[in-house]
Design an enzyme around this catalytic site. Structure first.
Site, short mmCIF file in Angstrom:
data_model
loop_
_atom_site.label_atom_id
_atom_site.label_comp_id
_atom_site.label_asym_id
_atom_site.label_seq_id
_atom_site.Cartn_x
_atom_site.Cartn_y
_atom_site.Cartn_z
N LYS A 86 1.08 -1.32 -0.38
CA LYS A 86 0.30 0.27 0.22
C LYS A 86 0.93 1.72 0.61
O LYS A 86 0.47 2.66 -0.46
CB LYS A 86 -0.25 0.45 0.95
CG LYS A 86 -1.92 -1.28 0.76
CD LYS A 86 -3.00 -1.33 1.65
CE LYS A 86 -4.04 -2.44 2.07
NZ LYS A 86 -4.65 -2.87 3.16
N GLN A 140 -4.56 -1.65 9.73
CA GLN A 140 -4.30 -2.45 8.96
C GLN A 140 -4.96 -3.69 9.72
O GLN A 140 -5.28 -3.86 10.99
CB GLN A 140 -3.40 -3.19 8.59
CG GLN A 140 -2.80 -4.57 7.68
CD GLN A 140 -3.36 -4.66 6.46
OE1 GLN A 140 -3.71 -4.05 5.66
NE2 GLN A 140 -4.06 -5.60 5.56
N ASP A 188 -10.58 3.40 4.18
CA ASP A 188 -11.55 1.23 3.56
C ASP A 188 -12.61 0.92 3.31
O ASP A 188 -13.22 0.10 3.35
CB ASP A 188 -10.68 0.51 4.73
CG ASP A 188 -9.09 -0.31 5.07
OD1 ASP A 188 -8.90 -0.70 3.99
OD2 ASP A 188 -9.06 -0.02 5.99
N1 GUN Z 1 -7.21 -6.92 6.47
C1 GUN Z 1 -7.59 -7.04 5.26
N2 GUN Z 1 -7.64 -6.76 4.23
C2 GUN Z 1 -7.99 -5.61 5.07
C3 GUN Z 1 -8.82 -4.40 3.72
O1 GUN Z 1 -8.72 -4.22 2.95
N3 GUN Z 1 -8.20 -2.90 5.12
C4 GUN Z 1 -7.70 -3.47 6.35
N4 GUN Z 1 -7.38 -2.26 7.25
N5 GUN Z 1 -7.41 -4.51 6.08
C5 GUN Z 1 -7.45 -5.71 5.75
#
Ligand code: GUN
Length: 299
Positions: free
Chosen positions: A60, A104, A127
């Site tokens: 990311k 995350q 998100d």
């Molecule tokens: N953990 C697994 N997929 C995601 C996601 O799309 N966003 C976040 N913040 N954590 C995750």
């Protein structure tokens, strides 16, 4: 003389190529914003040392850099208290230089994930997990949309054009993928069936679908028996398999080999949905920066 009969094989949907297009568009928007003196910025919070999360966060941050988005990586050890995490989020919510906040998941067991997601300002929740955004999506409002389902929808529209009237089966009912995916497909005028671990006749129902989206987190669970000939299949799963020789391999929730003999098109793992998730996160961050700039101009 021998005749070779070749079975038709499903088209592999190139998620990397599609993600590049989304990223390019985001990059162009960032350039425009920068000309107006606005620098889009994303804060990414990682708590603990989960190896998969570390890889996702690194990807990311790399994508942000490529897009011209300023990123702020906040890494904490697994002992961080919930109170400390909430205080960090509060500070980022009030920081006018920050447009997007991503925590995350999963978080260590002592931290209440729900309280954390709820603490993020809905306007910075790139998100799309905040209850206000999740509820807005369900009611068909224009809100920040979760990145993985949004990426899946873009791939489907690219593959099939208008999705109106198609029967879509979503396998999995998580808050991150299954539920928002079903909402998005409904908004795109599909007939939607959500299947889960308690579903009866899951295989029969899935075999009726024009579109199958697998988001269960179980390696290669969905084989050809679940798929109608000619269906389009999207694999959200990312599972690490350990082989007999000790080496590891990434596989999805779809048994690619058997399903590719039946489906019209299918996303590979890796190189399918994964890159689209990250590209949509960048797009969400740029959109958040645009809305913040508009709000600031009005006040
Ligand atoms: N953990 C697994 N997929 C995601 C996601 O799309 N966003 C976040 N913040 N954590 C995750």
């Amino acid at each position: 003389m021998t005749t070779l009969t070749t079975q038709p094989v499903a088209r592999a949907i190139d998620g990397r190529a599609s993600a590049e297009k989304v990223l390019l568009q985001a990059q162009q928007q960032v350039e425009q914003l920068k000309k107006q003196g606005i620098q889009p910025a994303l804060a990414v919070i990682l708590v603990g040392e989960d190896p998969a999360s570390q890889v996702y966060v690194r990807n990311k941050l790399r994508a942000a850099e490529k897009t011209g988005i300023k990123s702020l990586a906040l890494r904490f050890n697994a002992q961080l208290t919930q109170q400390e995490l909430l205080a960090t989020i509060d500070k980022l919510n009030r920081d006018e230089q920050i447009n997007g906040i991503l925590v995350q998941l999963p978080l260590p067991a002592h931290i209440d994930e729900r309280a954390v997601v709820k603490a993020i300002s809905p306007l910075k929740d790139v998100d799309g997990f905040h209850p206000e955004n999740a509820g807005g999506l369900l009611q068909g409002h224009s809100v920040i949309t979760p990145c993985t389902p949004l990426g899946c929808l873009l791939l489907l529209q690219q593959e099939l054009g208008d999705l109106s009237g198609k029967h879509a089966v979503v396998i999995g009912r998580s808050n991150i993928v299954g539920k928002p995916m079903a909402s998005l497909l409904l908004q795109a005028h599909c007939s939607v069936t959500t299947l889960h671990s308690r579903s009866r006749d899951a295989v029969t129902l899935s075999r009726q679908a024009d579109i199958v989206i697998a988001a269960v987190g179980r390696p290669q669970m969905i084989d050809a028996s679940w798929i109608k000939p000619g269906a389009v299949v999207i694999d959200v799963g990312i599972n690490r398999l350990t082989l007999a020789d000790g080496s590891t391999r990434l596989v999805g929730d779809i048994d690619y080999e058997s399903v590719s003999l039946v489906a019209a098109a299918i996303t590979p793992v890796p190189g399918g949905v994964g890159p689209m998730t990250i590209a949509c996160l960048m797009q969400n961050t740029v959109s958040a920066a645009l809305s913040h700039a508009k709000t600031a101009a009005r006040t």
